[in-house]
Design a protein around this motif. Sequence first.
Motif, PDB file in Angstrom:
ATOM      1  N   VAL A 150     -13.083  -2.435  -0.766  1.00 30.25           N
ATOM      2  CA  VAL A 150     -12.721  -2.156   0.635  1.00 30.25           C
ATOM      3  C   VAL A 150     -11.404  -2.890   0.926  1.00 30.25           C
ATOM      4  N   VAL A 151     -10.430  -2.144   1.409  1.00 35.37           N
ATOM      5  CA  VAL A 151      -9.087  -2.693   1.629  1.00 35.37           C
ATOM      6  C   VAL A 151      -8.505  -2.176   2.940  1.00 35.37           C
ATOM      7  N   ALA A 152      -7.493  -2.895   3.442  1.00 38.30           N
ATOM      8  CA  ALA A 152      -6.717  -2.398   4.585  1.00 38.30           C
ATOM      9  C   ALA A 152      -5.891  -1.213   4.109  1.00 38.30           C
ATOM     10  N   ALA A 153      -6.004  -0.071   4.806  1.00 38.82           N
ATOM     11  CA  ALA A 153      -5.358   1.161   4.322  1.00 38.82           C
ATOM     12  C   ALA A 153      -4.240   1.663   5.221  1.00 38.82           C
ATOM     13  N   ASN A 154      -4.424   1.585   6.525  1.00 39.60           N
ATOM     14  CA  ASN A 154      -3.396   2.055   7.474  1.00 39.60           C
ATOM     15  C   ASN A 154      -3.138   0.989   8.522  1.00 39.60           C
ATOM     16  N   TYR A 155      -1.937   0.422   8.506  1.00 40.61           N
ATOM     17  CA  TYR A 155      -1.518  -0.501   9.569  1.00 40.61           C
ATOM     18  C   TYR A 155      -0.853   0.355  10.654  1.00 40.61           C
ATOM     19  N   ASN A 156      -1.647   0.881  11.593  1.00 35.25           N
ATOM     20  CA  ASN A 156      -1.131   1.888  12.527  1.00 35.25           C
ATOM     21  C   ASN A 156      -0.311   1.303  13.668  1.00 35.25           C
ATOM     22  N   CYS A 157      -0.808   0.214  14.249  1.00 33.47           N
ATOM     23  CA  CYS A 157      -0.087  -0.517  15.303  1.00 33.47           C
ATOM     24  C   CYS A 157      -0.840  -1.826  15.494  1.00 33.47           C
ATOM     25  N   PRO A 158      -0.257  -2.791  16.199  1.00 29.88           N
ATOM     26  CA  PRO A 158      -0.974  -4.058  16.386  1.00 29.88           C
ATOM     27  C   PRO A 158      -2.356  -3.816  17.013  1.00 29.88           C
ATOM     28  N   GLY A 159      -3.388  -4.365  16.371  1.00 33.07           N
ATOM     29  CA  GLY A 159      -4.746  -4.196  16.895  1.00 33.07           C
ATOM     30  C   GLY A 159      -5.424  -2.907  16.479  1.00 33.07           C
ATOM     31  N   GLN A 160      -4.766  -2.115  15.626  1.00 37.26           N
ATOM     32  CA  GLN A 160      -5.409  -0.890  15.120  1.00 37.26           C
ATOM     33  C   GLN A 160      -5.131  -0.755  13.623  1.00 37.26           C
ATOM     34  N   LEU A 161      -6.185  -0.981  12.855  1.00 36.10           N
ATOM     35  CA  LEU A 161      -6.053  -0.959  11.404  1.00 36.10           C
ATOM     36  C   LEU A 161      -7.196  -0.115  10.831  1.00 36.10           C
ATOM     37  N   VAL A 162      -6.916   0.679   9.819  1.00 34.18           N
ATOM     38  CA  VAL A 162      -7.951   1.490   9.164  1.00 34.18           C
ATOM     39  C   VAL A 162      -8.247   0.870   7.801  1.00 34.18           C
ATOM     40  N   ILE A 163      -9.553   0.714   7.504  1.00 26.22           N
ATOM     41  CA  ILE A 163      -9.951   0.197   6.196  1.00 26.22           C
ATOM     42  C   ILE A 163     -10.512   1.344   5.356  1.00 26.22           C
ATOM     43  N   SER A 164     -10.525   1.143   4.035  1.00 23.96           N
ATOM     44  CA  SER A 164     -10.845   2.246   3.133  1.00 23.96           C
ATOM     45  C   SER A 164     -11.544   1.697   1.895  1.00 23.96           C
ATOM     46  N   GLY A 165     -12.555   2.442   1.381  1.00 20.26           N
ATOM     47  CA  GLY A 165     -13.224   1.996   0.167  1.00 20.26           C
ATOM     48  C   GLY A 165     -14.536   2.717  -0.067  1.00 20.26           C
ATOM     49  N   LEU A 245      -0.427   6.711  -2.693  1.00 21.28           N
ATOM     50  CA  LEU A 245      -1.845   7.108  -2.612  1.00 21.28           C
ATOM     51  C   LEU A 245      -2.806   5.938  -2.735  1.00 21.28           C
ATOM     52  N   THR A 246      -2.418   4.918  -3.486  1.00 19.50           N
ATOM     53  CA  THR A 246      -3.316   3.777  -3.685  1.00 19.50           C
ATOM     54  C   THR A 246      -2.883   2.553  -2.865  1.00 19.50           C
ATOM     55  N   ALA A 247      -1.759   2.647  -2.181  1.00 18.54           N
ATOM     56  CA  ALA A 247      -1.230   1.521  -1.395  1.00 18.54           C
ATOM     57  C   ALA A 247      -1.443   1.786   0.102  1.00 18.54           C
ATOM     58  N   PRO A 248      -1.417   0.736   0.931  1.00 16.87           N
ATOM     59  CA  PRO A 248      -1.596   0.957   2.362  1.00 16.87           C
ATOM     60  C   PRO A 248      -0.389   1.622   3.021  1.00 16.87           C
ATOM     61  N   VAL A 249      -0.663   2.334   4.105  1.00 20.40           N
ATOM     62  CA  VAL A 249       0.395   2.913   4.942  1.00 20.40           C
ATOM     63  C   VAL A 249       0.816   1.828   5.936  1.00 20.40           C
ATOM     64  N   LYS A 250       2.004   1.276   5.737  1.00 22.63           N
ATOM     65  CA  LYS A 250       2.468   0.187   6.611  1.00 22.63           C
ATOM     66  C   LYS A 250       3.324   0.776   7.742  1.00 22.63           C
ATOM     67  N   TRP A 251       2.645   1.464   8.650  1.00 22.55           N
ATOM     68  CA  TRP A 251       3.363   2.170   9.724  1.00 22.55           C
ATOM     69  C   TRP A 251       3.965   1.183  10.730  1.00 22.55           C
ATOM     70  N   THR A 252       3.173   0.183  11.125  1.00 21.74           N
ATOM     71  CA  THR A 252       3.667  -0.821  12.087  1.00 21.74           C
ATOM     72  C   THR A 252       4.971  -1.435  11.593  1.00 21.74           C
ATOM     73  N   GLN A 253       4.961  -1.875  10.336  1.00 21.50           N
ATOM     74  CA  GLN A 253       6.123  -2.559   9.764  1.00 21.50           C
ATOM     75  C   GLN A 253       7.315  -1.602   9.605  1.00 21.50           C
ATOM     76  N   SER A 254       7.033  -0.342   9.268  1.00 23.21           N
ATOM     77  CA  SER A 254       8.112   0.650   9.118  1.00 23.21           C
ATOM     78  C   SER A 254       8.826   0.877  10.440  1.00 23.21           C
ATOM     79  N   VAL A 255       8.037   1.056  11.504  1.00 17.34           N
ATOM     80  CA  VAL A 255       8.631   1.288  12.833  1.00 17.34           C
ATOM     81  C   VAL A 255       9.421   0.060  13.282  1.00 17.34           C
ATOM     82  N   GLN A 256       8.868  -1.124  13.049  1.00 19.94           N
ATOM     83  CA  GLN A 256       9.582  -2.359  13.421  1.00 19.94           C
ATOM     84  C   GLN A 256      10.924  -2.444  12.683  1.00 19.94           C
ATOM     85  N   ASN A 257      10.948  -2.061  11.412  1.00 24.25           N
ATOM     86  CA  ASN A 257      12.194  -2.103  10.642  1.00 24.25           C
ATOM     87  C   ASN A 257      13.189  -1.043  11.110  1.00 24.25           C
TER      88      ASN A 257
END
Length: 293
Positions: A150-165, A245-257
């Motif tokens: 079980v891992v962090a899969a989608n960093y969607n925005c602060p306070g919203q994270l999707v886990i996967s496993g 496919l095997t790594a998390p979607v770092k959406w929060t960090q992408s938008v910040q950058n």
Amino acid sequence: MKAYIFPGQGAQFTGMGLDLFEKYPQARQLFERANEILEFPITDIMFNGTAEDLKQTKVTQPAVFLHSVILSKVLGDSFKPDMVAGHSLGEISALVANQTLDFESGLKLVYKRALAMQHACELQPSTMAAVLGLEDSIVEAVCAEVDGVVVAANYNCPGQLVISGSVEAVETACEKLKERGAKRAMILPVGGAFHSPLMEPARKELAAAIENTTFKTPICPVYQNVTTFAVTDPEEIKKNLIFQLTAPVKWTQSVQNMIADGATHFTEVGPGKVLQGLVKKIDRNAEVSSAEV
């Protein structure tokens, strides 16, 4: 600077793309070409299918891709991105939009990706869950404590994270996260553990297809889910797409950058408004809109 962002799986709806098909000859031509490439009438499902029909991964992914990419094409000269990004599947839409990939190559990769992910899901029962109201670091720490995958899969925005496993590990993590103060930790209605180590069989299948596809130098940078930074080198783009496919979607960090690099306006290209909502939660001063023709 204008940033264009492209949604992923989950944004689909019955009737998607029909307005483009009816109004624009270029759109009709591309939709008909898609039916030929996929060897099944995806337009019938997009325009008239039920929500259940559209939910199949092998339909959803090409459907969302087609809606996004064809919309970007009919925007014509007004489509002038300074930077692009896509959420998960949306990254391939973004790569067609910035001319790294041509339409046909992009669609073939999306379909290959969908079938590979479907196949990986069938190999082992697995799932994802949305976690609301906790710091990312707490979610990561709880996942690390749980036996199984079980891992962090989608960093969607602060306070919203999707886990996967695996099903059992995700269910255990949800209970622990509620104990740690999560507002919600709920299992999502998805086919499997996307963006987790359980997608390794799909990554291998997709890697071969990506390696055999021509990637060109793009007209503007793409901020990829895996690295979150601006990328223009075709070989680097290719490598990051394989690991997606095997790594998390770092959406929060992408938008910040993207904002740090000068993005002032985010235009969502494709079905729905999910990404606009996430961008506003990441930075409430960001301007957002939907692409309109």
